[in-house]
Scaffold this active site. Structure first.
Site, PDB file in Angstrom:
ATOM      1  N   GLY A   1      35.094  43.747  40.402  1.00  0.00           N
ATOM      2  CA  GLY A   1      34.099  44.779  40.144  1.00  0.00           C
ATOM      3  C   GLY A   1      34.535  46.065  40.817  1.00  0.00           C
ATOM      4  CB  CYS A   2      32.559  48.687  42.450  1.00  0.00           C
ATOM      5  SG  CYS A   2      32.775  50.161  43.458  1.00  0.00           S
TER       6      CYS A   2
END
Length: 176
Positions: free
Chosen positions: A15-16
């Site tokens: 993810g991020c």
């Protein structure tokens, strides 16, 4: 038998990438954790290109580590504890292909260890849905722009807010 220094790379999409540096960046044997992009069809992508989801790249962290001090299996354990491996559409509030989870292996041994660890997570019973984290061979890694590097250190308040508002912190605490 000598304990020779053996430096390897490990690459994870969780993810991020802002949220994936700190979990790895605090142990002896970890030399570097760089935010970047991999897996896509655009050379030298920018954050602006990757965040659209059309570049084929995922946000990743690439870790340089000493296997004699920090085994790859330990990196895998940290990775699994910091993601939702059942999320097919990204991670937490970050949606899209560019935020999907993956392990990018650099050696045949890493591939085998990644597959074994994924099977262990599947068998653990922690998750009700199937584990959808991909396992891919490593491809060209492109470091992200400088302002993304060590974001948790450069922008601690923004980082803390991102982790809390994304739902990541609550999820991790509920599963660990």
């Amino acid at each position: 038998m000598s304990n020779e220094t053996k430096i390897e790379l490990a690459t994870f999409a969780g993810g991020c990438f802002w949220c994936m540096v700190k979990p790895f960046d605090q142990f002896p044997g970890i030399h570097n954790v760089i935010s970047g992009y991999t897996g896509g069809h655009i050379e030298n992508p920018t954050y602006e290109q990757v965040k659209t989801g059309t570049s084929g790249h995922r946000e990743v962290v690439q870790i340089t580590f000493d296997t004699s001090l920090f085994p790859y299996e330990d990196l895998l354990d940290i990775f699994w504890r910091n993601i939702d491996p059942t999320d097919e559409g990204g991670q937490f509030i970050d949606r899209g292909e560019q935020y999907k989870t993956a392990i990018y292996y650099h050696t045949e041994e890493q591939k085998q260890l990644a597959e074994k660890s994924k099977q262990e997570v599947e068998k653990s019973g922690k998750f009700l849905k199937p584990i959808v984290t991909d396992i891919f061979p490593a491809s060209t890694f492109y470091p992200a722009e400088e302002y993304h590097q060590d974001f948790y250190k450069k922008n601690p308040l923004h980082y803390k807010k991102e982790v809390e508002e994304s739902g990541r912190k609550e999820f991790i605490e509920s599963k660990n």
